[in-house]
Design an enzyme around this catalytic site. Structure first.
Site, PDB file in Angstrom:
ATOM      1  N   LYS A  23      -3.298 -27.894  37.057  1.00 39.86           N
ATOM      2  CA  LYS A  23      -3.068 -26.789  38.011  1.00 39.86           C
ATOM      3  C   LYS A  23      -4.321 -26.541  38.850  1.00 39.86           C
ATOM      4  O   LYS A  23      -4.218 -26.155  40.006  1.00 39.86           O
ATOM      5  CB  LYS A  23      -2.544 -25.531  37.309  1.00 39.86           C
ATOM      6  CG  LYS A  23      -3.557 -24.570  36.714  1.00 39.86           C
ATOM      7  CD  LYS A  23      -2.863 -23.284  36.301  1.00 39.86           C
ATOM      8  CE  LYS A  23      -3.625 -22.502  35.257  1.00 39.86           C
ATOM      9  NZ  LYS A  23      -4.811 -21.786  35.759  1.00 39.86           N
ATOM     10  N   SER A  24      -5.495 -26.793  38.280  1.00 40.78           N
ATOM     11  CA  SER A  24      -6.726 -26.600  39.055  1.00 40.78           C
ATOM     12  C   SER A  24      -6.826 -27.608  40.200  1.00 40.78           C
ATOM     13  O   SER A  24      -7.100 -27.243  41.344  1.00 40.78           O
ATOM     14  CB  SER A  24      -7.944 -26.740  38.141  1.00 40.78           C
ATOM     15  OG  SER A  24      -8.038 -25.621  37.288  1.00 40.78           O
ATOM     16  N   GLY A  70      -4.878 -16.703  39.263  1.00 47.28           N
ATOM     17  CA  GLY A  70      -6.263 -16.464  39.678  1.00 47.28           C
ATOM     18  C   GLY A  70      -6.723 -17.414  40.765  1.00 47.28           C
ATOM     19  O   GLY A  70      -7.305 -16.993  41.772  1.00 47.28           O
ATOM     20  N   SER A 145     -17.435 -15.801  38.327  1.00 47.46           N
ATOM     21  CA  SER A 145     -16.327 -16.766  38.377  1.00 47.46           C
ATOM     22  C   SER A 145     -16.675 -17.886  39.351  1.00 47.46           C
ATOM     23  O   SER A 145     -17.067 -17.618  40.494  1.00 47.46           O
ATOM     24  CB  SER A 145     -15.036 -16.086  38.839  1.00 47.46           C
ATOM     25  OG  SER A 145     -14.040 -17.051  39.089  1.00 47.46           O
ATOM     26  N   SER A 173     -18.946 -21.971  34.560  1.00 46.81           N
ATOM     27  CA  SER A 173     -17.802 -22.880  34.787  1.00 46.81           C
ATOM     28  C   SER A 173     -18.141 -23.992  35.789  1.00 46.81           C
ATOM     29  O   SER A 173     -17.333 -24.317  36.673  1.00 46.81           O
ATOM     30  CB  SER A 173     -16.582 -22.089  35.270  1.00 46.81           C
ATOM     31  OG  SER A 173     -16.195 -21.115  34.340  1.00 46.81           O
ATOM     32  N   ASP A 292     -11.369 -22.202  29.262  1.00 48.88           N
ATOM     33  CA  ASP A 292      -9.918 -22.126  29.019  1.00 48.88           C
ATOM     34  C   ASP A 292      -9.484 -22.697  27.672  1.00 48.88           C
ATOM     35  O   ASP A 292      -8.336 -22.508  27.257  1.00 48.88           O
ATOM     36  CB  ASP A 292      -9.147 -22.840  30.148  1.00 48.88           C
ATOM     37  CG  ASP A 292      -9.290 -22.102  31.474  1.00 48.88           C
ATOM     38  OD1 ASP A 292      -9.917 -21.024  31.502  1.00 48.88           O
ATOM     39  OD2 ASP A 292      -8.770 -22.612  32.481  1.00 48.88           O
ATOM     40  N   LYS A 319     -10.088 -12.665  32.435  1.00 51.79           N
ATOM     41  CA  LYS A 319      -9.016 -13.639  32.705  1.00 51.79           C
ATOM     42  C   LYS A 319      -7.657 -12.933  32.595  1.00 51.79           C
ATOM     43  O   LYS A 319      -7.564 -11.754  32.881  1.00 51.79           O
ATOM     44  CB  LYS A 319      -9.188 -14.835  31.792  1.00 51.79           C
ATOM     45  CG  LYS A 319     -10.539 -15.525  32.066  1.00 51.79           C
ATOM     46  CD  LYS A 319     -10.512 -16.983  31.881  1.00 51.79           C
ATOM     47  CE  LYS A 319     -11.879 -17.599  32.088  1.00 51.79           C
ATOM     48  NZ  LYS A 319     -12.175 -17.858  33.508  1.00 51.79           N
ATOM     49  N   LYS A 390       3.136 -19.948  33.216  1.00 51.92           N
ATOM     50  CA  LYS A 390       2.017 -19.809  34.174  1.00 51.92           C
ATOM     51  C   LYS A 390       1.347 -21.157  34.395  1.00 51.92           C
ATOM     52  O   LYS A 390       0.947 -21.499  35.506  1.00 51.92           O
ATOM     53  CB  LYS A 390       0.996 -18.789  33.669  1.00 51.92           C
ATOM     54  CG  LYS A 390      -0.153 -18.586  34.657  1.00 51.92           C
ATOM     55  CD  LYS A 390      -1.141 -17.555  34.178  1.00 51.92           C
ATOM     56  CE  LYS A 390      -2.116 -17.124  35.262  1.00 51.92           C
ATOM     57  NZ  LYS A 390      -3.171 -18.089  35.557  1.00 51.92           N
TER      58      LYS A 390
HETATM   59  O1  LIG Z   1     -11.382 -23.261  39.476  1.00 51.30           O
HETATM   60  C1  LIG Z   1     -10.495 -23.319  38.632  1.00 51.30           C
HETATM   61  O2  LIG Z   1      -9.473 -24.026  38.782  1.00 51.30           O
HETATM   62  C2  LIG Z   1     -10.647 -22.531  37.392  1.00 51.30           C
HETATM   63  C3  LIG Z   1     -11.887 -22.031  37.031  1.00 51.30           C
HETATM   64  C4  LIG Z   1     -12.127 -21.272  35.788  1.00 51.30           C
HETATM   65  O3  LIG Z   1     -12.309 -19.908  36.106  1.00 51.30           O
HETATM   66  P1  LIG Z   1     -13.747 -19.180  36.152  1.00 51.30           P
HETATM   67  O4  LIG Z   1     -14.629 -19.911  37.080  1.00 51.30           O
HETATM   68  O5  LIG Z   1     -13.402 -17.813  36.654  1.00 51.30           O
HETATM   69  O6  LIG Z   1     -14.291 -19.181  34.760  1.00 51.30           O
HETATM   70  C5  LIG Z   1     -10.943 -21.412  34.823  1.00 51.30           C
HETATM   71  O7  LIG Z   1     -11.042 -20.454  33.806  1.00 51.30           O
HETATM   72  C6  LIG Z   1      -9.613 -21.275  35.521  1.00 51.30           C
HETATM   73  O8  LIG Z   1      -8.530 -21.403  34.638  1.00 51.30           O
HETATM   74  C7  LIG Z   1      -9.452 -22.347  36.568  1.00 51.30           C
HETATM   75  C1  LIG Z   2      -8.009 -18.362  33.575  1.00 52.90           C
HETATM   76  C2  LIG Z   2      -6.939 -19.079  33.918  1.00 52.90           C
HETATM   77  O1  LIG Z   2      -6.366 -19.079  35.138  1.00 52.90           O
HETATM   78  P1  LIG Z   2      -6.661 -18.228  36.465  1.00 52.90           P
HETATM   79  O2  LIG Z   2      -8.048 -17.662  36.390  1.00 52.90           O
HETATM   80  O3  LIG Z   2      -6.533 -19.224  37.572  1.00 52.90           O
HETATM   81  O4  LIG Z   2      -5.611 -17.165  36.534  1.00 52.90           O
HETATM   82  C3  LIG Z   2      -6.320 -19.997  32.934  1.00 52.90           C
HETATM   83  O5  LIG Z   2      -5.429 -20.757  33.318  1.00 52.90           O
HETATM   84  O6  LIG Z   2      -6.681 -19.981  31.743  1.00 52.90           O
END
Ligand SMILES: O=C(O)C1=C[C@@H](OP(=O)(O)O)[C@@H](O)[C@H](O)C1
Ligand SMILES: C=C(OP(=O)(O)O)C(=O)O
Length: 409
Positions: A23-24, A70, A145, A173, A292, A319, A390
């Site tokens: 998904k990222s 997010g 983040s 991260s 995660d 989160k 999700k």
């Molecule tokens: O860039 C991304 O795809 C993500 C970054 C991370 O968040 P943070 O940078 O807020 O820790 C991770 O926890 C999230 O699920 C996905």
């Molecule tokens: C933190 C997560 O997602 P997001 O921040 O993109 O909602 C996740 O998938 O664990």
């Protein structure tokens, strides 16, 4: 939907499972595809978060609601900020309206963007009036983040003079920032990251190309946890994965060696195998690069009767829920001795797991999925089990394929 996972009697597992795209990676590529229509995407994630992203990018309605996603919230903030002439209110679920966005909004304002709060300062919903951004340098705090930084990086090459970002403070991260940069490199967009400075050069158009998304490593974590608790000799083959991953959560392959799980990389797949009993008394890991998978690892330790000290967890509180408090509550209900701080979790090894406990999931997909592997030990109930979509649509189907019998309550 509340469900009961019956205890899995036959713990000799041999299965093959295909997992949807990361998904990222998908949510980055969807933004990039809108900026560079030359891109085609294969193995796109079917997660709710990627569906929200696709809807947001295809609607011309004023109010755009991205639910719990997010990455969609953060990446679209910059995207709409540079959509000249477009006026958007970007909002999300109740939880999303309590996940901070001020650091990103301030950076965008420093670049000349027109972003304001509809309700509470620092949180969605936000009103974004798209306009041309001229400034090409910005500072941003890196310890809350990484998504704020990726968000700026995704639009950077479309700014007239590109963008130089100075990261302030400790950076969290980091693999997710590197994932964004690697995708830019794949598209032949010049970007470099040295010390605390990231520089992206402007790019008007790119060559036509197809990008194949690797399957989601965070989703793979639940199968690692299952194999860790399975009988020696058990294996699960997962597709489609590769050794040179862009995803930081591929560190699972190393981490699960502590639980006696080996990973073999094949052509587009990984094979997880339970080789031997878990060989650790206490697992000590800093997870600032892979937040995660913290829930999965904590539950595997509990299941395997191993103590753990997990650190680098400062982002867990903002989160989908406060994951540290949620883990403490649910593991305590199962009989664990656990303590948490604002950035760490300490679990004492325990030899007993209470049966038929109802696990609350707090609108957090990873709470539901992280606790599911305990069905290899005890019957367990998962409340609001539908939260998994999700990130993982067919999670419960895959649990059934592994042999876990599920009753709807
Ligand atoms: O860039 C991304 O795809 C993500 C970054 C991370 O968040 P943070 O940078 O807020 O820790 C991770 O926890 C999230 O699920 C996905
Ligand atoms: C933190 C997560 O997602 P997001 O921040 O993109 O909602 C996740 O998938 O664990």
């Amino acid at each position: 939907m509340d469900i009961l996972l019956n205890v899995l009697e036959d713990k000799k597992i041999k299965e093959e499972i295909t997992i949807s795209g990361s998904k990222s990676e998908s949510n980055r590529l969807l933004i990039l595809q809108n900026l560079f229509p030359e891109i085609s995407i294969e193995n796109l994630s079917d997660s709710d978060d990627s569906i929200h992203m696709q809807h947001a990018l295809s609607t011309d309605k004023e109010i755009v609601d991205i639910g719990h996603a997010g990455t969609a919230m953060r990446f679209l903030t910059s995207y709409f900020a540079v959509k000249e002439g477009r006026d958007t209110v970007l909002t999300g679920s109740e939880r999303m309206q309590n996940r901070p966005i001020e650091i990103l909004v301030n950076a965008l304002k420093d670049l000349g963007a027109d972003v304001s709060y509809e309700d509470k300062v620092g949180y969605p919903p936000i009103r974004i009036k798209g306009r041309k951004l001229i400034t090409d340098k910005v500072q941003i705090n890196g310890n809350v983040s990484s998504q704020y930084i990726s968000s700026l990086l995704l639009i950077a090459s479309k700014l007239e003079n590109g963008l130089t970002i100075e990261l302030v403070g400790e950076i969290t991260s980091i693999p997710y920032i590197n994932m964004t940069l690697s995708l830019l490199h794949q598209l032949n967009i010049e970007a470099n990251f040295e010390g605390n400075i990231i520089k992206v050069l402007p790019k008007k158009e790119i060559a036509k190309q197809t990008v194949v998304v690797e399957s989601d490593w965070s989703s793979a974590s639940y199968f690692y946890s299952i194999v860790a608790s399975a009988e020696i000799g058990s294996s699960i083959k997962l597709s489609a994965y590769k050794k040179e991953s862009l995803q930081g959560d591929s560190c699972l392959a190393e981490i699960y060696k502590h639980f006696g799980v080996s990973t073999t990389f094949g052509e587009n797949f990984i094979n997880l195998k339970k080789e031997k009993a878990s060989n650790k008394e206490v697992l000590e890991i800093d997870l600032r690069n892979a937040p995660d998978i913290a829930q999965t690892i904590a539950v595997t330790c509990f299941s395997e009767g191993i103590s753990c000290n997990l650190t680098g967890l400062h982002t867990l509180k903002i989160k989908e829920t406060d994951r540290l408090e949620a883990l403490k509550e649910e593991l305590t209900n199962l009989g664990a001795s656990i303590s948490v701080t604002n950035e760490s979790l300490h679990l004492e090894k325990s030899s007993e797991i209470k049966e038929h406990i109802s696990i609350k999931t707090y609108n957090d997909h990873r709470m539901a999925m992280a606790f599911a592997p305990l069905a290899l030990r005890v019957p367990i109930k998962i409340l609001n089990a539908e939260v998994v979509t999700k990130s993982f649509q067919k999670f419960w189907d895959d649990m059934q394929q592994i042999g876990i019998k599920i009753d709807k309550l």
